[in-house]
Each structure stands twice: as C-alpha cells, then as structure tokens.
Design a protein around this motif. Structure first.
Motif, PDB file in Angstrom:
ATOM      1  N   LEU A 115       0.836  -1.208   0.000  1.00 35.96           N
ATOM      2  CA  LEU A 115       0.000   0.000   0.000  1.00 35.96           C
ATOM      3  C   LEU A 115       0.872   1.260   0.000  1.00 35.96           C
ATOM      4  CD1 LEU A 115      -2.810  -1.044   2.544  1.00 35.96           C
ATOM      5  CD2 LEU A 115      -2.962  -0.948   0.055  1.00 35.96           C
ATOM      6  N   LYS A 146       2.139   1.906  -3.402  1.00 38.02           N
ATOM      7  CA  LYS A 146       1.084   2.447  -4.249  1.00 38.02           C
ATOM      8  C   LYS A 146       0.904   3.951  -4.001  1.00 38.02           C
ATOM      9  CE  LYS A 146      -3.696   1.593  -5.653  1.00 38.02           C
ATOM     10  NZ  LYS A 146      -4.916   0.774  -5.440  1.00 38.02           N
ATOM     11  N   ILE A 147       1.009   4.354  -2.736  1.00 42.63           N
ATOM     12  CA  ILE A 147       0.867   5.782  -2.396  1.00 42.63           C
ATOM     13  C   ILE A 147       2.019   6.578  -3.005  1.00 42.63           C
ATOM     14  CG2 ILE A 147       0.881   7.444  -0.491  1.00 42.63           C
ATOM     15  CD1 ILE A 147      -0.537   5.315   1.202  1.00 42.63           C
ATOM     16  N   LEU A 171      -5.880   5.066  -3.285  1.00 40.82           N
ATOM     17  CA  LEU A 171      -6.310   3.941  -2.443  1.00 40.82           C
ATOM     18  C   LEU A 171      -7.828   3.820  -2.415  1.00 40.82           C
ATOM     19  CD1 LEU A 171      -3.903   4.310   0.633  1.00 40.82           C
ATOM     20  CD2 LEU A 171      -3.638   2.844  -1.383  1.00 40.82           C
ATOM     21  N   THR A 172      -8.296   2.582  -2.370  1.00 38.30           N
ATOM     22  CA  THR A 172      -9.731   2.349  -2.227  1.00 38.30           C
ATOM     23  C   THR A 172     -10.108   2.454  -0.756  1.00 38.30           C
ATOM     24  OG1 THR A 172      -9.437  -0.033  -1.999  1.00 38.30           O
ATOM     25  CG2 THR A 172      -9.698   0.813  -4.238  1.00 38.30           C
ATOM     26  N   GLU A 227      -8.631  -0.445   1.173  1.00 45.14           N
ATOM     27  CA  GLU A 227      -7.191  -0.298   1.357  1.00 45.14           C
ATOM     28  C   GLU A 227      -6.882   0.758   2.416  1.00 45.14           C
ATOM     29  OE1 GLU A 227      -5.664  -1.596  -3.115  1.00 45.14           O
ATOM     30  OE2 GLU A 227      -6.016   0.523  -2.642  1.00 45.14           O
ATOM     31  N   ARG A 228      -7.668   1.868   2.433  1.00 41.96           N
ATOM     32  CA  ARG A 228      -7.467   2.891   3.460  1.00 41.96           C
ATOM     33  C   ARG A 228      -7.759   2.349   4.857  1.00 41.96           C
ATOM     34  NH1 ARG A 228     -10.338   8.211   0.649  1.00 41.96           N
ATOM     35  NH2 ARG A 228      -8.921   8.334  -1.169  1.00 41.96           N
ATOM     36  N   LEU A 240      -4.907   0.127   5.889  1.00 43.19           N
ATOM     37  CA  LEU A 240      -3.742   0.922   6.270  1.00 43.19           C
ATOM     38  C   LEU A 240      -3.932   1.565   7.637  1.00 43.19           C
ATOM     39  CD1 LEU A 240      -0.967   1.935   5.305  1.00 43.19           C
ATOM     40  CD2 LEU A 240      -2.147   3.909   4.281  1.00 43.19           C
TER      41      LEU A 240
END
Length: 290
Positions: free
Chosen positions: A255, A258-259, A267-268, A271-272, A275
C-alpha cells in the motif's frame, strides 16, 4: 454371442464339467443326467416293490423338525415318471434354458442359483411347519430356471412367437391353478418360492436389486479421557502467528508503494481501512514498549 445375447468364453467358468462320448456336458446338463438316472432308479424300485425302503428320502417338515434334517437334501432324488410328461418337460427346461443361464452368468453362479432354488422350498416349508404340514418329493426347480432365463431375456420369442416373459407367466399361472385345484399347498408355496428366488437372483446379478442390509446392535465405544496436548503444539502456533503478521506487513508495504507511485487518493476505501488498522496496531505496540 448367440441369438439370446449370451456370450461365449474359454474361461473355467464356461468350460464343460465332463465329456460324454465326445459331447461336452455342462453343469446344467449334468444336473439333468442326475435327475434322469434317479428317475430310472425310482422306476425300477417301484416295479420291484422296493420303493418303501427309501421312504427316508422325501421331505417332510414334521420329521425334519424331529431331527431328520437330511430330508432337506435328499427329497429330489425320488422321481416317479408321470403320464402327463411333466418330468420330461422339466428336463427340457433345465437342459436348454438352464444351459443359456449358465452361459450368461457362469458355472459357479449358476450352481449357486440352482442350489438356492433347490433349498428354498424345504427351508421355507420347515419354517411354516407350525401352520402347514409340508411334503416334497422329486425334482423341483426346472420352472424356476426357466423363469431366470425369462428374466434375463424377456423379449426373446419362443413357442408360437410368444416371448419368454409371457411364456413364463403363462406356465407359472397354469401350474399354480393346477396346485390350487388339488389343494396342493406345499407345491404351490414351492412354485412361488423357487420362481421368486430365481427372479430376485437374476435382478441382483443385473444390479437392479440390492440385498437388505442387517444393522445388528453394536455396543457404543467407551469414551477415553485424552491427555493434554504437548507444549510443542502451543509453541507451534507462534510461527503461524508470525507468518500471518509478515503477510500483514507485506500488504502495508504494498500500500505504501502504491501511495508513493499514485498518491494517497489512489487507495480504495478497503485499502485505506487496512492501512489505518495497521497504523493503529503499530501505535499499540509502541505504547506497550514504552
């Protein structure tokens, strides 16, 4: 394969039991020869007035219950020839149709079939002895063997293009009416018992009839108190937890990558949330250490 659909084979199950002057004699033929010899012997004993010496042979349910069990086996060896040629037709049934049944299922199963047909009548009549006095003498089972043939090949045309199925039904009906007219209850019971056994035997061989399963009572097994699990079993849970934790950290790293590449907005919601959950878990661990 012959015209009845029977298959030929060179295995021991389909070889003759003996040879007579160059002619093969199979199990069905051998049974016919035994009955024919018994018929000639019975005729000679009757002619010379010596048949009474063999009164210990016929089946008698009352005498069997008194201990003369051999009558269950010996009743078929007294065959008096009759003017209605019934014995002759019975031998034709065994010789011709019995051979086709033997060719279809093999010698061993055919002999089991014949043994069941032979013994089902005296055994059943012995059980019914308190209600009915049963007597049997002479061969029994030829019509049952024909019924087995008709069960195997119901649509084979026989006499006057009558199929085997209907020929068996007609013959059994005629024999049953004859026994009813003379009130020969033992013979009537034997007729339906032998033909019914032959039909069931063939259906079971064809896989269309299953034998009933007898579930006898069995004692329940005693319960045992098992010892506690060894300590190694508990310690083995630690690597599994460590593996699960490593998998979570790998997801967090993915993740974060990806950020770095696409920004936090990529982020979906799931995913948030994942995290945020990982961040909260790390804060708890840090607080515990301090």
């Amino acid at each position: 394969m012959d015209r009845y659909g029977s298959t030929y084979s060179d295995s021991d199950e389909h070889t003759p039991v003996m040879w007579l002057r160059g002619y093969p004699i199979y199990a069905a033929h051998f049974i016919v020869l035994v009955y024919v010899v018994s018929m000639f012997v019975t005729t000679l004993l009757t002619a010379f007035g010596a048949l009474f010496h063999f009164e210990w042979l016929p089946f008698n349910s009352a005498l069997v219950l008194k201990g003369q069990i051999w009558r269950i086996f010996s009743y078929g060896f007294l065959n008096v020839p009759s003017r209605d040629l019934r014995f002759v037709f019975d031998m034709i049934y065994l010789w011709w149709f019995g051979r086709e049944v033997e060719r279809t299922i093999g010698r061993r199963k055919f002999l089991w079939l014949f043994a069941g047909v032979y013994f089902v009548s005296p055994l059943l009549l012995t059980l019914l002895s308190p209600l009915l006095h049963g007597e049997l003498v002479g061969e029994i089972g030829a019509l049952a063997i024909f019924a087995a043939f008709a069960t195997f090949f119901p649509n084979v045309p026989l006499f006057l293009n009558i199929t085997a199925k209907w020929a068996a039904i007609i013959l059994i009906g005629i024999y049953a009416l004859s026994d009813l007219s003379f009130r020969s209850w033992s013979t009537l019971i034997s007729l339906f018992a032998t033909c019914g056994f032959a039909f069931a035997f063939v259906r079971h061989h064809q896989g269309l009839l299953e034998l009933p399963k007898l579930n006898f009572w069995r004692p329940k097994p005693k319960l045992r108190v098992l010892p506690d699990l060894p300590a190694k079993k508990t310690a083995a849970a630690a690597p599994a937890a460590k593996t699960e934790q490593s998998a979570t950290m790998a997801e967090v790293d993915a993740l974060l990558d990806k950020i770095a590449k696409s920004g936090f907005a990529s982020l979906t919601s799931k995913e948030r949330a994942k995290l945020e959950s990982a961040r909260a878990e790390m804060l708890k661990k840090n607080a515990g250490r301090s």
